[in-house]
Design a protein around this motif. Structure first.
Motif, PDB file in Angstrom:
ATOM      1  N   TRP A 185      -2.261  38.883  59.787  1.00 34.07           N
ATOM      2  CA  TRP A 185      -2.112  38.287  58.460  1.00 34.07           C
ATOM      3  C   TRP A 185      -2.834  39.143  57.431  1.00 34.07           C
ATOM      4  CZ3 TRP A 185      -4.354  35.384  62.537  1.00 34.07           C
ATOM      5  CH2 TRP A 185      -5.746  35.408  62.577  1.00 34.07           C
ATOM      6  N   TRP A 231       2.991  37.546  65.119  1.00 33.95           N
ATOM      7  CA  TRP A 231       2.371  36.652  66.086  1.00 33.95           C
ATOM      8  C   TRP A 231       3.235  36.559  67.333  1.00 33.95           C
ATOM      9  CZ3 TRP A 231       5.834  32.591  66.522  1.00 33.95           C
ATOM     10  CH2 TRP A 231       6.645  32.335  65.407  1.00 33.95           C
ATOM     11  N   TYR A 269       1.063  44.831  54.198  1.00 29.26           N
ATOM     12  CA  TYR A 269      -0.318  44.368  54.368  1.00 29.26           C
ATOM     13  C   TYR A 269      -0.354  43.105  55.227  1.00 29.26           C
ATOM     14  CZ  TYR A 269       1.329  41.538  50.483  1.00 29.26           C
ATOM     15  OH  TYR A 269       2.072  40.714  49.687  1.00 29.26           O
ATOM     16  N   GLU A 270       0.747  42.779  55.838  1.00 25.96           N
ATOM     17  CA  GLU A 270       0.860  41.496  56.518  1.00 25.96           C
ATOM     18  C   GLU A 270       2.096  41.551  57.389  1.00 25.96           C
ATOM     19  OE1 GLU A 270       0.602  37.066  54.770  1.00 25.96           O
ATOM     20  OE2 GLU A 270       2.108  38.322  53.838  1.00 25.96           O
ATOM     21  N   ASP A 271       1.938  41.930  58.675  1.00 27.28           N
ATOM     22  CA  ASP A 271       3.144  42.107  59.481  1.00 27.28           C
ATOM     23  C   ASP A 271       3.612  40.816  60.143  1.00 27.28           C
ATOM     24  OD1 ASP A 271       1.356  41.922  61.584  1.00 27.28           O
ATOM     25  OD2 ASP A 271       1.289  44.071  61.912  1.00 27.28           O
ATOM     26  N   LYS A 272       2.730  39.788  60.158  1.00 26.29           N
ATOM     27  CA  LYS A 272       3.102  38.475  60.726  1.00 26.29           C
ATOM     28  C   LYS A 272       3.657  38.590  62.136  1.00 26.29           C
ATOM     29  CE  LYS A 272       3.981  36.351  56.240  1.00 26.29           C
ATOM     30  NZ  LYS A 272       4.957  35.821  55.316  1.00 26.29           N
ATOM     31  N   GLY A 320       8.968  33.906  58.184  1.00 24.33           N
ATOM     32  CA  GLY A 320       7.582  34.347  58.316  1.00 24.33           C
ATOM     33  C   GLY A 320       6.596  33.221  58.550  1.00 24.33           C
ATOM     34  N   ASP A 321       7.003  31.971  58.388  1.00 23.04           N
ATOM     35  CA  ASP A 321       6.110  30.833  58.660  1.00 23.04           C
ATOM     36  C   ASP A 321       6.095  30.552  60.153  1.00 23.04           C
ATOM     37  OD1 ASP A 321       5.941  30.582  55.957  1.00 23.04           O
ATOM     38  OD2 ASP A 321       6.976  28.654  55.824  1.00 23.04           O
ATOM     39  N   TRP A 322       4.913  30.314  60.654  1.00 28.00           N
ATOM     40  CA  TRP A 322       4.780  29.920  62.045  1.00 28.00           C
ATOM     41  C   TRP A 322       4.510  28.407  62.061  1.00 28.00           C
ATOM     42  CZ3 TRP A 322       0.551  32.438  65.704  1.00 28.00           C
ATOM     43  CH2 TRP A 322       0.749  31.993  67.030  1.00 28.00           C
ATOM     44  N   THR A 335      -0.892  32.464  58.817  1.00 27.96           N
ATOM     45  CA  THR A 335       0.583  32.393  58.764  1.00 27.96           C
ATOM     46  C   THR A 335       1.143  31.073  59.326  1.00 27.96           C
ATOM     47  OG1 THR A 335       1.246  33.376  60.882  1.00 27.96           O
ATOM     48  CG2 THR A 335       0.702  34.920  59.131  1.00 27.96           C
ATOM     49  N   SER A 389       1.026  33.625  52.041  1.00 25.38           N
ATOM     50  CA  SER A 389       1.394  33.067  53.349  1.00 25.38           C
ATOM     51  C   SER A 389       0.523  31.861  53.635  1.00 25.38           C
ATOM     52  CB  SER A 389       1.128  34.045  54.489  1.00 25.38           C
ATOM     53  OG  SER A 389       1.609  35.294  54.213  1.00 25.38           O
ATOM     54  N   ALA A 412       9.153  38.254  62.654  1.00 23.19           N
ATOM     55  CA  ALA A 412       8.525  38.909  61.497  1.00 23.19           C
ATOM     56  C   ALA A 412       9.473  39.001  60.310  1.00 23.19           C
ATOM     57  CB  ALA A 412       8.003  40.299  61.875  1.00 23.19           C
ATOM     58  N   SER A 413      10.429  38.084  60.248  1.00 24.41           N
ATOM     59  CA  SER A 413      11.438  38.174  59.196  1.00 24.41           C
ATOM     60  C   SER A 413      10.860  37.886  57.815  1.00 24.41           C
ATOM     61  CB  SER A 413      12.557  37.188  59.498  1.00 24.41           C
ATOM     62  OG  SER A 413      12.006  35.883  59.648  1.00 24.41           O
ATOM     63  N   GLY A 414       9.656  37.336  57.769  1.00 25.39           N
ATOM     64  CA  GLY A 414       9.067  37.052  56.461  1.00 25.39           C
ATOM     65  C   GLY A 414       8.234  38.191  55.927  1.00 25.39           C
ATOM     66  N   THR A 415       8.240  39.316  56.640  1.00 23.37           N
ATOM     67  CA  THR A 415       7.399  40.440  56.250  1.00 23.37           C
ATOM     68  C   THR A 415       8.071  41.292  55.180  1.00 23.37           C
ATOM     69  OG1 THR A 415       6.516  40.479  58.472  1.00 23.37           O
ATOM     70  CG2 THR A 415       6.145  42.436  57.144  1.00 23.37           C
TER      71      THR A 415
END
Lengths: 720, 720
Positions: free
Chosen positions: A55, B146, B141-144, A424-426, A370, A366, B156-159
């Motif tokens: 994040w 997880w 700055y945020e690859d998400k 991108g939301d978990w 996340t 985010s 990681a589609s929200g990156t």
């Protein structure tokens, strides 16, 4: 002798300066916390490889201005130290150079000090007779003090000042950016040579820096760590390791620079390298020993002790999830650590640091970590913090960041006003096989609603009626829609989710149990959930101590404390029987042997020391010793002790001002509180007797007594 | 000899690696620029005291992930260097350790490298045969990224990935955070002992680090700097100084660590300290020598040369305002530096760096430099940059930050849709006595309107029709309202402001002259403004070269080039007569002697080397040599040379691809261009003759010729 004297002298100085409202290092609120949390969270490694968070990590403001006004009875000299280069103004006039000493005149003196530092947070320490940096200084990252062509300064009316951030850096030489947790020597309990290496056992899970004694030679050393013996010896698969290249011509005791969380270390060295012994520097957060629990039940005592040690290991610069793997700050995990802490060290500073670190800085792009649910726990944690501590200073400090975080959430509602996972939301909820995250998940709406209520409550605390109305209206609407959309009266439960606007068949425990302790339900609904969900074996079982904690809390609330005690002893007791020295990230009783160690598709992926494993501290404190604040900071509080299968229990419950001392047996209760107005509520066959005050009958077998602070109550009763 | 060889060798390497699309250091776009600009802008001192900016300074992202995909024809080895600790993944799989070398296999290879650094911007350099860090890498700055409990990674589609930032750090050992401008020795032209000290004169204003030669002894040295002799000798009031404490037992040549902008240094030493000589290390930005101007008029040539030197001194890590005092990046000042640069070094990198540094990072909480007009110049500068360079890569890169900056502005409109100064906003316009900033100032609405048009243009360039429509609609409405609200047909002018919704009586030049070169007016309105405002002595005179620049530009546009030439020679010529070696922040012909040196209520407050003083470069290039692009990057361009009082003039006008070479006398013109399709437009008594192509008659005395690139045109004509 001399050295001991010096240490004593320093600690006297420290306590004196507390009494005098002495100086402390100050910074922009949250900046030290953001910076330190970046540092801590980027120490994670996986098999020797640096493993960064996924994040956004924020930064401190590099240029900030501190100020305060004083009315000095006499001229006084102040000392100034800053982390960064700085500029001093007194009454708007710039002082020449970068003075470390300064005379302030008698009378009104406004001191402005502006500090610049790109590497570490700009921080300031000023000490004088009256002029000291403390929590009442103001700070801004943008003073807008331009001057026009005549030399006239702007009125700076657009500048937002806030109160400074601070912790406990109360001496000039305690430089904030040099902060390190203290360490102490810990010796191995067992060492043995096997498989061309040495296996070292520290007796229980621990955290710190390994030391190789009398290290000499030229060659390689490989260290394989394990929370289990199996892990340490499985050099190909263990989760953490260190590869060292040694060039050492004289024997030295060498302590590693990277800390690890482990119980075992398996060390292999190449031919020309040797060492005589292995120890470690145990690294820990000093926390006052306040909350206690002891009972006639040794297994329960052990569960409490191991929970406490689990909390000790996972309470660090911040509350982290687990010691081996992530060592990151996860909002959902931390939310439980806070709650346990209120029944253990009552360490408000670590709660505040963690809340600040999790929030980070604007812009908000985010969810926290996340994870949608983790954003909501963050809101909830703030009201809990207020309830237990009564610290409205912090609510004031954090409120602007709460507002902007809520703004972020409100902007992400779907056309129904519900929160649904966007790109991108978990949507996490829990580690549970096949748990659906699809559509509008009821659990998220419930937490969202509670978060909005928290906003309204904080707005009320800060006397912001417009905000209160705004958030109340949204939460009332949402709650209404939540019940209409998810409650299924045939199932006597909330369903798990809506997909394409329709209820799914699925009923899971999460929403149902949270709704209970959020007190959203009438008696019928509660009973329905208890019987059809919580005590229903057909509903998917919870495997993580994380959600187990909430499940047992809900069962306590619906009056199933005996059942909870049995479950607690079964579940946590079973981990003890598996040899746990700290509690685990996940426990599945149906597994056996090495299978207990795996997770995330990795043989040793599971954390065997995970903060959320320490739940019994909270459950025992709140539902068995039974103490909880009913208004902020224990101004009023309840004690409803419940002796389950034990003969007696006793404990201390920390409050903002000392501990509540409680002993409970089947016919005797002793209680003394240093704070507030308490209500003791017990069940007894006959009217209980107290040495102070009189019990009032509430219903058939329930009696209550008003508890005043400072009085030692001795109560005789007859338990049912 | 050896050293020279080495230098040559390195420069060959550099040019080779350019040719090969070799590797370069990369970072998150804007992060290096933000970090470096913080560093530079916090070097300001006032009489030895650190003097910080008053606006928010931003920070780099501390943790960023770089990535690119390759299809490799063969296995290859890459080298990796980063500023910070890093983690490497190849095709999603983590590589063990922190490798500085790595073999990549043949075929599709996706390389992800994540770098963490809190102190300086995370930066990366990778070099291999095909795998090199270059402008086409992506960064976030945020690859998400997880992973769930099964080990499955998020999609990681929200990156949000963007293209990386870069400059010219093309060698692995050119570490970005170690960047320094180069220096070279500069000797004093004159030294004399007086008033118990030594006065050193470097002959002209300069910038750099003073060196004391053969320094020895124990005691103090005070150095008082001055842009004028008066300032250096006025030890109590000079603006910059250094107090040194010397403990030096052997003679050394000691160079100061802090740079200063000055011409004179007055040095006083205590008894036991001595030095033999004084020199300096001149610190400069290497800029290619491209634009030139020479004419039959020596004074004009001198004005151009001194303007050029003023630009040289104020072009540094970024374009700064002046060398003595602020040394900050001011958007309004920089906007002019950019324009001058297009007729001088055509140094695109410094324009881009400055635009990025001024914008800073989200969240946007104030106007740029806190000044409303400076926000608008920032928008305008981007379209200008595109027009001169054709660099749409940069437009794409900066557009998201333009949108959010415009969002900030749109949210600050008042109920009329106008921009009015809110708390903390500085409405600057110009340094001018009694200039009202009250109410809705017409000048701000005009710049706002032009900024919205710029947004629409950039949206068009990037093919974003929705954005284009949005911004076009707002700007059209605003323009309409602007004319209705401020145009006064009796006064033949725009009034200065509305107060309480009513036109004030005041007419100032600012809005009127900008409306001219924004081409917002019909011929009648232009004539009206020319006669009733620009050439009207009753309207408040402009005293700063800053606004003088726009005033003269407007006069050029309305056909008053002879008048402008006279004014230019008068105004800038007068500064030369006052001994200026660089041009000033403000010049008031009615002042004399020491009065020229004061400003902001301080005796030496005025900057004698101010970037906005260099305006003649722009005016001569654009309106006398007369060359300007008419479509992006000189794809098409106009040349309308105008010989004012001179017999002849010649010059080079830089373009993205070489220089346009131009000579103009009263009967001969020579021109050659390396780029695009030009239109030469001249006034002649008879049809001009060209060695290539044919002139076309446009009106009575105006003829035009199409200019193709690479052809040397020789033209005969008869000037009017």
């Amino acid at each position: 002798m001399k050295r001991i004297f010096l240490v004593l002298y320093l600690s006297i100085l420290t306590s004196l300066s507390f009494g005098q409202q002495g100086p402390t290092w100050i910074w922009y609120p949250g900046d030290f916390e953001v910076w330190l949390s970046n540092d801590m969270q980027n120490r994670r490694t996986e098999r020797g490889t640096y493993f960064p968070p996924f994040w956004k990590m924020d930064s401190h403001y590099v240029l900030v201005e501190f100020n305060k006004e004083f009315d000095l009875p006499n001229e006084e000299q102040i000392q100034i130290k800053a982390e960064g280069i700085y500029n001093v103004k007194v009454n708007g006039k710039m002082v020449s150079g970068m003075p470390d000493k300064l005379i302030l005149k008698k009378g009104k003196q406004k001191v402005n000090i502006k500090v610049y530092n790109q590497s570490t947070p700009p921080a300031l320490f000023v000490s004088g007779k009256n002029v000291n940096t403390d929590k009442d200084w103001f700070v801004t990252y943008e003073d807008k003090e331009w001057i026009d062509e005549t030399g006239k300064a702007s009125d700076a009316s657009g500048t937002t000042y806030s109160k400074v951030g601070y912790w406990n850096f109360n001496r000039m030489d305690q430089i904030p950016s040099q902060f390190k947790l203290p360490t102490q020597l810990q010796k191995a309990v067992y060492q043995s040579k096997l498989n061309d290496g040495v296996l070292v056992d520290f007796g229980k899970n621990t955290f710190g820096f390994l030391t190789l004694h009398n290290l000499i030679g030229k060659g390689n050393i490989s260290i394989y760590y394990g929370e289990s013996k199996e892990e340490a010896l499985d050099t190909a698969k263990c989760e953490t390791l260190d590869y060292l290249n040694i060039i050492q011509s004289n024997k030295v005791d060498s302590t590693l620079l990277n800390s690890k969380g482990f119980r075992y270390a398996f060390i292999k060295n190449s031919e020309n390298v040797n060492f005589s012994d292995v120890s470690m520097q145990y690294e820990y957060l000093p926390v006052e020993d306040r909350g206690t629990f002891r009972s006639s039940d040794d297994e329960l005592n052990k569960i409490w002790e191991v929970s406490k040690y689990t909390m000790e290991l996972t309470s660090r610069e911040f509350y982290i999830d687990g010691i081996k793997r992530d060592r990151w700050i996860w909002s959902g995990d931390a939310y439980q650590s806070y709650a346990m802490n209120y029944y253990l060290g009552f360490d408000s500073n670590t709660v505040k640091r963690t809340i600040l670190a999790l929030r980070g800085k604007e812009p908000t792009v985010s969810h926290i970590n996340t994870i949608m649910d983790y954003t909501f726990y963050w809101f909830l944690s703030i009201y809990d913090y207020y309830l237990y501590t009564g610290d409205d200073e912090f609510i004031e400090n954090i409120y602007p960041r709460m507002k902007s975080m809520m703004e972020f959430c409100l902007n992400r509602r779907n056309h129904n006003g519900f929160m649904e996972g966007l790109a991108g939301d978990w949507v996490f909820i829990d580690w549970a096989e096949g748990l659906s995250k699809k559509g509008e998940v009821s659990f998220e709406q419930l937490l969202f609603c509670r978060s909005l209520e928290t906003m309204a409550l904080c707005a009320e605390i800060l006397n912001k009626p417009d905000d209160k109305l705004l958030y109340s209206n949204i939460s009332t609407d949402l709650k209404d829609k939540f019940f209409k959309s998810y409650w299924n009266s045939e199932k006597n439960a909330f369903v798990h989710s809506l997909v394409d606007g329709k209820q799914t068949d699925n009923v899971t425990k999460y929403t149902n149990m949270f709704a209970i302790f959020f007190d959203y339900l009438n008696a019928n609904q509660k009973d329905g959930i208890r019987d059809h969900v919580l005590l229903n074996d057909k509903v998917q079982k919870i495997m993580t101590p994380y959600m187990r904690y909430y499940e047992l809390e809900a069962l306590c609330v619906v009056g199933e404390k005996d059942f909870v005690m049995k479950e607690m002893k079964n579940y946590w007791g079973a981990m003890l029987k598996q040899g746990a020295t700290t509690f685990w990230e996940e426990y599945n009783p149906s597994k056996s042997g090495k299978d207990h160690l795996s997770m995330y598709g990795r043989d040793y992926g599971k954390s065997l020391c995970h903060s959320w494993g320490a739940g019994p501290i909270y459950l025992l404190g709140k539902y068995f010793l039974g103490a909880k604040p009913t208004s902020a900071g224990y101004k009023t509080y309840d004690i409803e002790p419940y002796l389950a299968s034990q003969e007696w229990m006793e404990g201390k419950i920390p409050t903002p001002k000392g501990e509540i001392d409680l002993f409970v047996s089947k016919n005797k209760i002793k209680v003394q509180s240093p704070i507030g107005l308490g209500t003791l509520r017990i069940k007894s066959k006959t009217l209980p007797k107290s040495n102070h005050g009189a019990f009032v009958k509430q219903d058939d077998h329930t009696y209550s007594l008003e508890l005043k602070s400072g009085i030692s109550y001795q109560i005789d009763y007859k338990s049912l």
